[in-house]
Design an enzyme around this catalytic site. Structure first.
Site, PDB file in Angstrom:
ATOM      1  N   GLU A  60       0.813  -1.224   0.000  1.00 24.69           N
ATOM      2  CA  GLU A  60       0.000   0.000   0.000  1.00 24.69           C
ATOM      3  C   GLU A  60       0.838   1.262   0.000  1.00 24.69           C
ATOM      4  O   GLU A  60       0.578   2.198  -0.765  1.00 24.69           O
ATOM      5  CB  GLU A  60      -0.957   0.018   1.190  1.00 24.69           C
ATOM      6  CG  GLU A  60      -2.216  -0.822   1.019  1.00 24.69           C
ATOM      7  CD  GLU A  60      -1.994  -2.297   1.270  1.00 24.69           C
ATOM      8  OE1 GLU A  60      -0.884  -2.680   1.698  1.00 24.69           O
ATOM      9  OE2 GLU A  60      -2.934  -3.082   1.042  1.00 24.69           O
ATOM     10  N   HIS A 129     -11.315  -4.636  10.265  1.00 24.54           N
ATOM     11  CA  HIS A 129     -11.867  -4.474   8.914  1.00 24.54           C
ATOM     12  C   HIS A 129     -13.139  -3.639   8.858  1.00 24.54           C
ATOM     13  O   HIS A 129     -13.799  -3.628   7.824  1.00 24.54           O
ATOM     14  CB  HIS A 129     -12.189  -5.847   8.325  1.00 24.54           C
ATOM     15  CG  HIS A 129     -11.014  -6.554   7.739  1.00 24.54           C
ATOM     16  ND1 HIS A 129      -9.989  -7.055   8.499  1.00 24.54           N
ATOM     17  CD2 HIS A 129     -10.691  -6.861   6.459  1.00 24.54           C
ATOM     18  CE1 HIS A 129      -9.105  -7.640   7.718  1.00 24.54           C
ATOM     19  NE2 HIS A 129      -9.504  -7.532   6.471  1.00 24.54           N
TER      20      HIS A 129
HETATM   21  C1  TPP Z   1      -2.746  -4.412   4.278  1.00 23.16           C
HETATM   22  C2  TPP Z   1      -3.777  -5.240   3.624  1.00 23.16           C
HETATM   23  N1  TPP Z   1      -3.978  -5.117   2.290  1.00 23.16           N
HETATM   24  C3  TPP Z   1      -4.915  -5.862   1.669  1.00 23.16           C
HETATM   25  C4  TPP Z   1      -5.695  -6.745   2.383  1.00 23.16           C
HETATM   26  C5  TPP Z   1      -6.762  -7.601   1.670  1.00 23.16           C
HETATM   27  N2  TPP Z   1      -6.279  -8.988   1.596  1.00 23.16           N
HETATM   28  C6  TPP Z   1      -6.634  -9.894   2.516  1.00 23.16           C
HETATM   29  S1  TPP Z   1      -5.837 -11.363   2.270  1.00 23.16           S
HETATM   30  C7  TPP Z   1      -5.019 -10.783   0.938  1.00 23.16           C
HETATM   31  C8  TPP Z   1      -4.070 -11.688   0.196  1.00 23.16           C
HETATM   32  C9  TPP Z   1      -2.886 -12.088   1.015  1.00 23.16           C
HETATM   33  O1  TPP Z   1      -2.191 -13.147   0.366  1.00 23.16           O
HETATM   34  P1  TPP Z   1      -1.055 -13.956   1.090  1.00 23.16           P
HETATM   35  O2  TPP Z   1      -0.229 -13.021   1.922  1.00 23.16           O
HETATM   36  O3  TPP Z   1      -0.334 -14.738   0.062  1.00 23.16           O
HETATM   37  O4  TPP Z   1      -1.799 -14.919   2.121  1.00 23.16           O
HETATM   38  P2  TPP Z   1      -2.827 -16.092   1.748  1.00 23.16           P
HETATM   39  O5  TPP Z   1      -4.202 -15.477   1.744  1.00 23.16           O
HETATM   40  O6  TPP Z   1      -2.450 -16.662   0.417  1.00 23.16           O
HETATM   41  O7  TPP Z   1      -2.710 -17.107   2.853  1.00 23.16           O
HETATM   42  C10 TPP Z   1      -5.368  -9.457   0.682  1.00 23.16           C
HETATM   43  C11 TPP Z   1      -4.836  -8.643  -0.440  1.00 23.16           C
HETATM   44  C12 TPP Z   1      -5.478  -6.830   3.777  1.00 23.16           C
HETATM   45  N3  TPP Z   1      -6.232  -7.651   4.552  1.00 23.16           N
HETATM   46  N4  TPP Z   1      -4.513  -6.089   4.351  1.00 23.16           N
END
Ligand code: TPP
Ligand code: TPP
Ligand code: MG
Ligand code: MG
Lengths: 328, 385, 328, 385
Positions: A60, A129
């Site tokens: 971000e 959230h």
């Molecule tokens: C700072 C932030 N940006 C965006 C989000 C929205 N979001 C939730 S999970 C996710 C993907 C994260 O992927 P990863 O780190 O690979 O973990 P996984 O879900 O694959 O276990 C996103 C973009 C968030 N929760 N927090």
């Protein structure tokens, strides 16, 4: 007039402005191939290609600053924050760079950029959230802050925000994307800084914005049945505030209720209270009532979440209080 | 150019193009470095007199890190830095008097005295500031390069930051994007070994900033930041790579600030010996020696004359700043928000009545976007490693 | 009573609490060998060693989150923000983790931590370095916010903040470090959440905190000469607000001026206005006056910087306005 | 254990200690993996029935990444993760019913229904959450390890995060500090190849997360995350290094989520073939095959019985959650602020009336701080590279 969903109205605004101006591009997480976490950018990647609909990594602070840099040299970025809860990580680039570039450069630079995404509770998402953070941005000079309630306002204000020469914080209602409403055909631009009296009334003024507007309508209808005529002023833009519209309505009804989703302490509603008491002190027949999210962290449990948020019954009670009709 | 010792061992040697530089070009570099030196000495002095206030970060010792790159890139290439930002604009030809006036907080400054020492902006010369939040300009630099790429301009962006700034998250997030999208940006880390009073190595696991480039799949290179020609060579190469679409590049300029972090800092955290050791590397006499070695008959007088000219120029700058009035109080209400139809301010036109050719930004339809930032590939492909 | 500088009082508080409790440690930029950018931690490295006075890299988000993690498992960190302008980079860890841990864990965890550092204008530092950001933190439930004006309050409140079981935002006055004041000897702890009537008066109530207090005193003295008796309420803690003390003074004077260094929009002063109008509406003889930093970015130029900030003349004018004595 | 193919080639092979595991230990691992699998299947089902709302991220396919490490560390070692957080607590022995009750938002949940699926905390089992901001838990993990080191405890902290989270600045800032201060923390990147709908490789310059370790001077290792024994071995080694003061370690567990990102995600961004390909790597049958290959006479019935037991346990969990009431409205005003003298809540005691031995935190003088985080050295030394 055509009926559109809030998300469709936003999509139209983006589509039209990007067609009109090649300098406009959208960057954010999941905006491209995924068509947006809330589907606001549906189809835009196919139309405009991967340089204008940019899928960003989960960085971000980085992609927000990158967008600000591109605005300094003539592009007009729209940055999608997947939600404003995450944008806190990018706040430094927004308030320390975007909001101050014009000033630091003594007028040499401008930073035309829109930061947009959903704010407020999304529904059963717990404390991290579910935040309504508009007050944190409305606090800063150098920014404009917009929070539309209806599809028509969403489209007209987003187009104006994209054309504005300043950084604009554009807060969408996370639970409004699927609501429908009439949207004027053709070129539809709503100037920033103008409130909208969405319902005329004479007994009490309800001032609100974004999703809370719908609870206010609900409350106003119920009050009508009891013979109470409520006027609803939808601020739409939170910075700069439309003081004229606020004061005009207060002078008409002499009683005020302010409804916001966020927390009370140093909320936007508090600023509206100050504007009213300082500019219409003698027109107030009763203390201004505020309805807001409870001053606690948001819970996941259905009953706790519901109790934490404003709703029509709370607004009705506040109006009666403002009318000294508690037991009405 | 012979190394003045120090940490040159940390630099990967490369073929030089600087050997092609003419005497005049080298003298220009000398003049610019000395201009920065003199300007900063006078700024320090004026600070002592109370004409400059707040934070004032001098560039003394790091002159080569600004001048080499400026000579190596085009006039219309973008450049930006942190709050230690007097050297680059001077090297790019900013008006010394208006720069000093900004330090004084006067109406004749580049930002009408609103920004001060930490926020120098000279858009006419494509210098984009001047930032006070450590690491805050790193994503901006990538964004400026993004814009150039987006408009199919072959411009590069040179973005400076300090050693300590490389420990900010913005560095990590930005270099990944810059690499993935092949942005034409040259990151120059000015490793002067300290972030305020803290030696970089005291708070950093890996001491060579250039080595971090590998984590982002880009080229990293250490450069002797006390050698203006090494800086020139490194940036020439990097700029070519960027214009050829092979960027970004991360350069680590090993340099040293001869003064404290800011005018407020006595710099007790380093030893006299250390400073004296580094002063032997002073980039200005080093360049003079190089010129005199390679071009017979460039007498000491030539340099003395140059320095005299510059001294006078800087005296003029101080006079100019002294003569400039405070900004009017109406300025309070300007420049926080761009009002409807408001033009951008052109400092030299506003202050000197000069005719300036202001950078024209392409309009809504002045260009087509042909860049495919991420060519489509079958989803399956996307997940192959 | 001994006379101490504000920075010395803070240093004593740290020293005493660290001596008393091995779980307390200080982490931040330049806190160790450099003895603190503003010399608050002078000498502490020599006394407590490098594990308890930790020199951090310039990684605000990282070291703030690290400190929060250590608080989750029983340490009591004090995080020094070199200034609150830079802490914006760490805001996510403060408001999304520290402020919500107790709640997300359903009461299993606590997060006793102090985030401290200078706020407000430091003097000729331009827009990025001159912000008074207390409103941004006072907005969040789960946090406490403190902003002491005097050396005695600085010491007593910092000791209380370190002993508190919750995350505390402790905002020091960047220009107060060198001011001197009497500090009680021995154990001196001031409970959070209690305002202090620093000057008794009967004609008008001036509500303020931190550095603005001194301008208020200056104004009150001048007003006294004109026969106007001003009461000064120093809030000291901005979250939770001491509503009792505020209302008590308002009921006494019926006229109010609120003085804050920061911007007006959704500032802490706006919240105080709301508290007063909703709880003491009928006790107000005049609109509440607010004196605050101008709603613009801060300039470096001496004259612009001065004009942007509140001062005694502005406060005096506001008091007269509240007393309907504009031409007094 | 034979590789199920996939990206094992990306893993550096290491001597295994898992070969010493007894049949019962292996069966325990099998049981835990299957418990997670079954729990998540039922959670998905209950979501469909509307009993769970909001975001619910299932762990199906990644079971080995939780179970291997849990078996490799001590019960009192700290562990924390992101929002995909049902697997680790189940592996550590959390009460399945109370966990399901938290997903339902009921009073019987670990957080009284306040946190929900994304915020599971079971402090009794040393599981510290459950965080919804991507990358937000990475600094917390270093801080918990900092506390252990500070108190001279030989505890390690295992901190999980996703592939996409490795692009957050918090990753960069934290790994530098953890390395510089030699914190006993094991970072496990669960590389399931996607961050929501975006393939990691689409937005990341260097595709191997473990390679980033070098930029921080720590050891990085890729591990087959579909192989519970490989996970066990890697974490055993890493934990030893950490306890020996050689930490931190960065492990990249190459794994895959068989379901969408959350219950809301149809996962159209990946092909059927890709998913089927990965399902061949299913860690649960792989462990069964391994056990039956190495321990003659462990019949299929043994596993069937195990699964039957687990199915019943999970049925019980759902019943337990169904039977649990909503939290009382008084809870609105609890847990935002710790009131004077307020105790911490012990979930199993509160909900089940169980006697729990709650982790005792050392008091003000229960320990001495002997750690010298940065041994003094002459300033000059500090600036040598
Ligand atoms: C700072 C932030 N940006 C965006 C989000 C929205 N979001 C939730 S999970 C996710 C993907 C994260 O992927 P990863 O780190 O690979 O973990 P996984 O879900 O694959 O276990 C996103 C973009 C968030 N929760 N927090
Ligand atoms: C985010 C942030 N943190 C802290 C500061 C205070 N500060 C100003 S300069 C500086 C040191 C930066 O050192 P480096 O990046 O090496 O640049 P140098 O000053 O050596 O040129 C610090 C800590 C700041 N301005 N911004
Ligand atoms: Mg440095
Ligand atoms: Mg992932």
């Amino acid at each position: 007039m055509t009926e559109l969903m809030y998300r469709e109205a936003l999509n139209e605004a983006l589509n039209e402005e990007m067609t009109r101006d090649n300098r406009v591009y959208l960057i954010g997480e999941e905006v491209g191939r995924y068509n947006g976490a809330f589907k606001v950018s549906q189809g835009l990647l196919d139309t405009f290609g991967s340089a204008r609909i940019v899928d960003a990594p989960i960085s971000e602070l980085g992609f927000t600053g990158l967008a600000v840099g591109s605005a300094m040299v003539g592009l007009r970025p729209v940055v999608e924050m997947m939600t404003w809860n995450f944008a806190i990580l990018a706040m430094d680039q927004i308030v320390n760079n975007a909001a101050k570039l014009r000033h630091m450069s003594g007028g040499q630079l401008r930073c035309p950029i829109v930061f947009r995404g959903p704010g407020g509770a999304g529904g059963r998402l717990s404390s991290q959230h579910s935040q309504a953070l508009e007050a944190n941005y409305a606090h800063f000079p150098g920014l404009k802050v917009v929070a539309p309630a209806t599809p028509a306002d969403a489209k007209g204000l987003l187009k104006a925000a994209i054309r504005d020469e300043n950084p604009v914080i554009f807060i969408e209602g996370e639970r409004l994307y699927a609501i429908k409403g009439e949207v004027p055909e053709g070129e539809h631009v709503i100037p920033l800084g103008k409130a909208d009296v969405k319902r005329e009334g004479k007994d009490v003024t309800i001032i609100t914005w974004s999703r809370m507007y719908y609870f206010c309508e609900e409350a106003a209808k119920a009050l009508e049945e009891e013979g109470i005529s409520a006027e609803i002023v939808d601020l739409r833009t939170l910075r700069p505030l439309d003081e004229e519209a606020i004061i005009a309505s207060v002078k008409k009804t002499n009683r005020v209720v302010i409804v916001e989703e966020g927390w009370p302490h140093s909320g936007v509603g508090a600023q509206v209270v100050d504007i009213i008491q300082s500019q219409a002190f003698d027109h107030l027949d009763a203390p201004i009532q505020r309805v807001h999210g409870l001053d606690v962290n948001m819970s996941y449990a259905a009953n706790l979440e519901a109790a934490t948020q404003p709703d029509a019954p709370k607004i009705i009670a506040a109006c009666k209080k403002a009318l000294y009709r508690e037991d009405g | 150019m012979t190394s003045g010792g120090g940490r040159v061992d940390r630099c990967r040697r490369q073929p030089t193009v600087s050997s092609a530089l003419t005497k005049d070009q080298l003298l220009t570099m000398y003049r610019k470095m000395y201009l920065i030196r003199r300007f900063e000495e006078r700024a320090g002095q004026q600070y002592g007199l109370g004409k400059i206030a707040g934070f004032c970060h001098l560039y003394i010792g790091q002159e080569a890190v600004a001048v080499g790159p400026v000579e190596a890139i085009r006039e219309d290439d973008y450049m930006l830095s942190a709050y230690r930002d007097h050297g680059q604009p001077l090297a790019r030809g900013s008006h010394a008097g208006m720069l000093m006036a900004e330090l004084f907080g006067r109406d004749g400054g580049y930002s009408k005295g609103k920004g001060g020492s930490m926020h120098i902006f000279d858009i006419e010369k494509h210098f984009y500031g001047g930032y006070g939040i450590v690491g805050g300009q790193i994503p901006l630099g990538a964004g400026m390069a993004f814009a150039s790429r987006y408009r199919n301009e072959d411009r590069v962006t040179v973005c400076y930051f300090g050693d300590a700034a490389s420990n900010q998250g913005s560095f990590h997030e930005t270099l990944n994007m810059a690499s993935k999208w092949k942005l034409p940006v040259i990151y120059i880390c000015e490793n002067n070994r300290y972030g305020m009073g803290t030696a970089f190595n005291r708070v950093t696991a890996v001491h060579e900033v250039w080595k971090r480039a590998e984590a982002y799949g880009i080229r990293g290179e250490a450069v002797d930041g006390m050698d203006v020609l090494a800086m020139y060579d490194a940036v020439k190469r990097a700029a070519e790579e960027c214009r050829a679409g092979k960027g970004p590049v991360l350069l680590e300029a090993n340099t040293y600030r001869f003064r404290g972090h800011s005018m407020a800092d006595p710099a007790n955290y380093r030893t006299k010996q250390e400073v004296e050791e580094e002063r032997k590397n002073d980039p200005i006499p080093r360049l003079q020696a190089h010129i005199q070695k390679n071009f017979k008959g460039v007498s000491d007088e030539v340099f003395e004359t140059l320095r005299k000219e510059v001294n006078e120029e800087v005296d003029e700058a101080v006079k100019f700043a002294d003569a400039s009035p405070e900004p009017s109080l109406e300025e309070l209400w300007r420049d926080t928000i761009v009002e409807e139809g408001e033009e951008d301010v052109k400092p030299r036109e506003r202050v000197l009545g000069a005719k300036v050719d202001w950078p024209q930004l392409p309009g809504p339809k002045d260009f087509e976007v042909t860049w495919d930032l991420e060519p489509r590939d079958p989803p399956a492909e996307a997940s192959k490693s």
